[in-house]
Design an enzyme around this catalytic site. Structure first.
Site, short mmCIF file in Angstrom:
data_model
loop_
_atom_site.label_atom_id
_atom_site.label_comp_id
_atom_site.label_asym_id
_atom_site.label_seq_id
_atom_site.Cartn_x
_atom_site.Cartn_y
_atom_site.Cartn_z
N ARG A 1 0.83 -1.20 0.00
CA ARG A 1 0.00 0.00 0.00
C ARG A 1 0.87 1.26 0.00
O ARG A 1 0.57 2.24 -0.67
CB ARG A 1 -0.97 0.02 1.19
CG ARG A 1 -2.11 -0.99 1.07
CD ARG A 1 -3.26 -0.70 2.03
NE ARG A 1 -4.10 0.42 1.59
CZ ARG A 1 -5.19 0.30 0.83
NH1 ARG A 1 -5.61 -0.89 0.44
NH2 ARG A 1 -5.88 1.34 0.47
N HIS B 1 -7.95 8.08 10.88
CA HIS B 1 -7.32 6.75 10.94
C HIS B 1 -5.80 6.79 10.83
O HIS B 1 -5.18 5.79 10.50
CB HIS B 1 -7.92 5.84 9.84
CG HIS B 1 -9.36 5.49 10.09
ND1 HIS B 1 -10.19 4.95 9.13
CD2 HIS B 1 -10.12 5.60 11.21
CE1 HIS B 1 -11.39 4.75 9.65
NE2 HIS B 1 -11.37 5.14 10.90
P1 OAD Z 1 -14.32 1.40 1.50
O1 OAD Z 1 -13.33 0.66 0.68
O2 OAD Z 1 -15.07 0.66 2.54
O3 OAD Z 1 -15.40 2.09 0.57
C1 OAD Z 1 -15.06 2.82 -0.58
C2 OAD Z 1 -16.32 3.46 -1.12
O4 OAD Z 1 -15.95 4.28 -2.22
C3 OAD Z 1 -17.36 2.47 -1.64
O5 OAD Z 1 -18.63 2.84 -1.11
C4 OAD Z 1 -17.33 2.65 -3.17
O6 OAD Z 1 -18.61 2.51 -3.75
C5 OAD Z 1 -16.87 4.09 -3.29
N1 OAD Z 1 -16.09 4.40 -4.52
C6 OAD Z 1 -15.19 3.64 -5.17
N2 OAD Z 1 -14.65 4.30 -6.20
C7 OAD Z 1 -15.23 5.54 -6.21
C8 OAD Z 1 -15.07 6.71 -7.04
N3 OAD Z 1 -14.22 6.75 -8.07
N4 OAD Z 1 -15.82 7.79 -6.73
C9 OAD Z 1 -16.70 7.78 -5.69
N5 OAD Z 1 -16.88 6.70 -4.89
C10 OAD Z 1 -16.16 5.60 -5.14
O7 OAD Z 1 -13.54 2.66 2.11
P2 OAD Z 1 -13.84 3.51 3.43
O8 OAD Z 1 -15.30 3.80 3.56
O9 OAD Z 1 -12.91 4.65 3.42
O10 OAD Z 1 -9.84 1.77 7.97
O11 OAD Z 1 -13.41 2.49 4.55
C11 OAD Z 1 -13.40 2.89 5.88
C12 OAD Z 1 -12.23 2.31 6.60
O12 OAD Z 1 -12.20 0.89 6.46
C13 OAD Z 1 -10.87 2.72 6.07
O13 OAD Z 1 -10.44 3.96 6.56
C14 OAD Z 1 -9.98 1.63 6.55
C15 OAD Z 1 -10.84 0.45 6.22
O14 OAD Z 1 -10.58 -0.69 6.92
C16 OAD Z 1 -8.68 1.56 8.56
O15 OAD Z 1 -7.66 1.32 7.96
C17 OAD Z 1 -8.76 1.68 10.04
#
Ligand code: OAD
Ligand code: ZN
Length: 253
Positions: A76, A125
């Site tokens: 990453r 985070h």
């Molecule tokens: P996720 O990977 O859970 O979600 C990503 C979101 O982005 C999804 O809802 C997709 O539909 C959306 N998505 C993808 N590509 C996109 C684009 N080009 N434009 C708009 N939306 C798009 O990521 P997070 O919600 O950030 O935590 O996850 C939360 C936490 O879970 C992270 O911070 C991390 C992870 O485990 C830790 O590392 C503690």
């Protein structure tokens, strides 16, 4: 995805809501960095080998197999250190610059908001651009991944770890308090690229909604936030936010 006239109309409505708001904040997740080539955590591209993030990003996984967890982070880190902010990061930086956006609360650890020029960024985070000792309070800023497979503390010899929050760990107290304060002040929240399932960050949109703030969501899919959103824009972040900035600038003049 939406038809382009449908999405244009929604973005224009979002711009009007933002224009009328007094304290806009943003909440961002991995989806805003997807167009910079950084894989999101959930969804098909979220898997690294056969592992889900919940299996690697935990203190237990690190204790059991620090080399494996480090390998994942090195992968990453390599992606993050060569990634560039995309038009979505830049649009938020511009909105802050012209005085419309007050601050970004991010779950991302990639530092791309700051690279894009955003000044007020609350990192819930932590950051993958920092490592810290598992034993003493040694911390180090990185500009590339560490050389060693298992980096060790120069002071006490213990294993170093990425300065990020893992599942089961509390959020940094100061950052969480800043986030709660911002949510307590906001009357509009722009939520970009988060699946809205990881606690406690996923509470923030609901807390904002409870105090009457308008909720604008940008995501390529429905999420648990969609049902409380005043506007949900089903577009990639880069396109949606670039258009939003254009509408907002036109409304200003
Ligand atoms: P996720 O990977 O859970 O979600 C990503 C979101 O982005 C999804 O809802 C997709 O539909 C959306 N998505 C993808 N590509 C996109 C684009 N080009 N434009 C708009 N939306 C798009 O990521 P997070 O919600 O950030 O935590 O996850 C939360 C936490 O879970 C992270 O911070 C991390 C992870 O485990 C830790 O590392 C503690
Ligand atoms: Zn140490």
């Amino acid at each position: 995805m939406m038809s382009s006239t449908e999405s244009e109309h929604l973005i224009e409505k979002a711009a009007q809501i933002i224009r009328r708001s007094k304290f806009l904040i943003a909440l961002t997740g991995a989806g805003i960095s997807a167009e910079s080539g950084i894989p999101t955590y959930r969804g098909s591209e979220g898997l690294w080998r056969r592992y889900r993030p919940e299996e690697l990003a935990t203190p237990e996984a690190f204790q059991r197999n620090p080399a494996l967890v480090w390998e994942w982070y090195r992968w990453r880190m390599e992606i993050v250190f060569s990634a560039k902010p995309n038009p979505a990061h830049k649009a938020l930086a511009e909105l802050e610059n012209i005085g419309i956006l007050k601050c970004i609360i991010t779950q991302n650890v990639d530092g791309l908001h700051q690279e894009a020029g955003s000044k007020c960024v609350v990192e819930l985070h932590g950051s993958i651009r920092r490592i810290r000792c598992t034993n003493c309070n040694f911390k180090l800023h990185l500009s590339k991944p560490p050389e060693e497979t298992l980096p060790r503390c120069p002071h006490c010899g213990s294993i170093l770890r990425p300065d990020v929050v893992w599942f089961g760990e509390p959020l940094p107290k100061e950052e969480w308090e800043k986030a709660l304060k911002l949510v307590g002040q906001c009357d509009c929240m722009l939520i970009v690229g988060t699946s809205g399932v990881v606690m406690p960050a996923a509470l923030l949109p609901f807390l904002a909604k409870d105090r009457g703030a308008k909720i604008i969501e940008v995501n390529i899919e429905d999420t648990p936030i969609t049902r409380i959103a005043d506007i949900s824009i089903r577009l990639k972040a880069g396109e949606a936010l670039t258009k939003l900035v254009t509408f907002l600038k036109n409304l200003r003049d």
